[in-house]
Design an enzyme around this catalytic site. Structure first.
Site, PDB file in Angstrom:
ATOM      1  N   TYR A 113      51.552  58.673  55.293  1.00  0.00           N
ATOM      2  CA  TYR A 113      50.906  58.016  54.149  1.00  0.00           C
ATOM      3  C   TYR A 113      50.087  56.816  54.607  1.00  0.00           C
ATOM      4  O   TYR A 113      50.576  55.968  55.340  1.00  0.00           O
ATOM      5  CB  TYR A 113      51.953  57.547  53.135  1.00  0.00           C
TER       6      TYR A 113
ATOM      7  N   LYS B  70      84.453  46.870  50.917  1.00  0.00           N
ATOM      8  CA  LYS B  70      83.513  46.841  49.789  1.00  0.00           C
ATOM      9  C   LYS B  70      82.276  47.686  50.110  1.00  0.00           C
ATOM     10  O   LYS B  70      82.069  48.103  51.248  1.00  0.00           O
ATOM     11  CB  LYS B  70      83.102  45.390  49.508  1.00  0.00           C
TER      12      LYS B  70
HETATM   13  C1  LIG Z   1      82.440  40.595  52.504  1.00  0.00           C
HETATM   14  C2  LIG Z   1      83.534  39.607  52.463  1.00  0.00           C
HETATM   15  C3  LIG Z   1      84.403  39.478  53.550  1.00  0.00           C
HETATM   16  C4  LIG Z   1      84.233  40.244  54.838  1.00  0.00           C
HETATM   17  O1  LIG Z   1      83.190  39.663  55.583  1.00  0.00           O
HETATM   18  P1  LIG Z   1      82.817  40.223  57.034  1.00  0.00           P
HETATM   19  O2  LIG Z   1      81.907  39.190  57.595  1.00  0.00           O
HETATM   20  O3  LIG Z   1      82.155  41.531  56.810  1.00  0.00           O
HETATM   21  O4  LIG Z   1      84.083  40.345  57.779  1.00  0.00           O
HETATM   22  C5  LIG Z   1      85.459  38.586  53.424  1.00  0.00           C
HETATM   23  N1  LIG Z   1      85.632  37.854  52.298  1.00  0.00           N
HETATM   24  C6  LIG Z   1      84.798  37.956  51.237  1.00  0.00           C
HETATM   25  C7  LIG Z   1      85.055  37.114  50.031  1.00  0.00           C
HETATM   26  C8  LIG Z   1      83.720  38.830  51.296  1.00  0.00           C
HETATM   27  O5  LIG Z   1      82.892  38.912  50.243  1.00  0.00           O
END
Ligand SMILES: *Cc1c(COP(=O)(O)O)cnc(C)c1O
Length: 377
Positions: free
Chosen positions: A270, A43
């Site tokens: 800045y 993702k």
């Molecule tokens: C992001 C996510 C994962 C992966 O989590 P990690 O800690 O990055 O391995 C797994 N399941 C769901 C539903 C997620 O949203």
């Protein structure tokens, strides 16, 4: 006036993505989870690494399926020719059901409205929509409450367009190592599955764990484990660094745009939040918070130049960051600067940057904007 259709050279700031390291991490987890399936969670543009190259590499290295949170990401992966199951790990709006079905994505279902929308679309497109029932055991983001699961199944399980392939939950406090909470959530999930099964509601693929569970709790693997951040080389928590050997996938590099010396008492950047206390050499690095190099790093971080650590000074601005290169022999414009990764034996990890920012490595990696060119190795 006619202009060339493309530029001849890119700027110096690049993110190097080592897909071989990524594939090795995927293979490490594939071996670890044994008979359970491995979902590669890619993702958020694969935590900043590029969703399509990462998706292709994950599948080549043996991931059984992919997980994203946006229908758009799923569609991009399908357009690239990836044909393993692609899970949408988020709820979606009902108007996205048509695309989800058209691209053969697997939905997370946690409302009757969405179940009906997916069913309507599946029937209309003459397909079966593959769906996983999401149970909320305590994260309280989305999902059906355990005590409402039976009623939910009575109302939706028989919808003709839906194929109930799986059921899952997501833990709230596994990364924090709160095993009491996590075990309660796991027990609640397993009880829900048993209750549903008794009434004939069966879900072949049960899953609950992400990276932390993959690393620390074999007893909660079930039929599938969903690994995200760890595949990119970082276990979610530092305590896990000694439990598994992984390779960081992303490096971040640039070059010094400009080096100049300032007299004592000169405000820098800045707001002048940094003031030189002596004759100091200042260098300009062409990256800023507009690239996702966070403002929290203002006066609060380091970069590697000629194998030495140079302090970030002043406020990080949109496109530029200033570092103090006083005392680094021979330092000059054009020198390589490593923001994340190795240089002459020293190493700045994503986790170290996260520490400076008081954040987690996920934010460091996924926050890097697309305008930072990715170079794939
Ligand atoms: C992001 C996510 C994962 C992966 O989590 P990690 O800690 O990055 O391995 C797994 N399941 C769901 C539903 C997620 O949203």
């Amino acid at each position: 006036m006619a202009h060339p259709s493309t530029i001849t050279a890119h700027g110096p700031t690049v993110a190097e993505v080592d897909l071989e390291a990524f594939k090795e991490n995927v293979r490490t987890f594939k071996r670890l989870v044994g008979n359970s399936r491995l979902m590669a969670v890619i993702k958020t543009n694969a935590y900043g690494h590029g969703v399509v190259p990462s998706g292709e590499a994950a599948v080549r290295a043996g991931a059984d399926c992919l997980g994203v949170t946006m229908v758009e990401e799923g569609a991009q992966l399908r357009a690239a020719g990836i044909d393993v199951p692609i899970h949408i790990l988020s709820s979606i709006m009902s108007w996205q059901a048509a695309d989800l079905v058209a691209y053969d994505l697997t939905a997370s279902v946690s409302s009757l409205d969405l179940a009906h929308a997916l069913n309507r679309e599946a029937v209309r497109q003459n397909k079966a929509a593959s769906v996983h029932l999401k149970i909320d055991t305590g994260l309280h983001r989305f999902g059906i409450q355990p005590e409402e699961a039976l009623d939910f199944c009575r109302a939706s399980y028989e919808l003709p367009g839906l194929e109930w392939e799986g059921i899952y939950t997501h833990f709230s406090s596994a990364d924090e190592g709160e095993w009491n909470t996590t075990e309660k959530q796991y027990a609640s999930f397993m009880n829900t599955i048993a209750t549903l099964k008794k009434d004939g509601y069966y879900f072949p693929v049960r899953h609950a764990g992400a990276s932390t569970i993959a690393i620390e709790r074999r007893d909660m693997y079930l039929d599938m484990v969903r690994c995200g951040i760890a595949l990119f080389g970082y276990p979610p928590e530092e305590r896990q660094d000694s439990m598994i050997s992984l390779k960081p996938v992303m490096g971040l590099k640039s070059r010094l745009l400009h080096v100049h010396e300032l007299p004592p008492g000169s405000p820098v950047g800045y707001g002048g939040s940094y003031v030189t206390s002596d004759y100091e050499k200042i260098a300009v690095v062409p990256i800023g918070h507009g690239d996702g190099y966070h403002r929290a790093l203002s006066n609060n971080g380091q970069m590697l130049v000629r194998g030495q650590r140079a302090e970030i000074i002043g406020e990080v601005s949109l496109d530029q960051t200033l570092i103090n290169v006083t005392g680094i022999p021979g330092v000059s414009a054009g020198d390589e600067v490593v923001l994340m990764g190795e240089q002459q034996g020293d190493y700045i990890s994503g986790r170290e940057i996260a520490g400076w920012m008081d954040s987690i490595v996920d934010e460091v990696l996924s926050g890097l904007k697309e305008r930072v060119e990715r170079i794939y190795k």
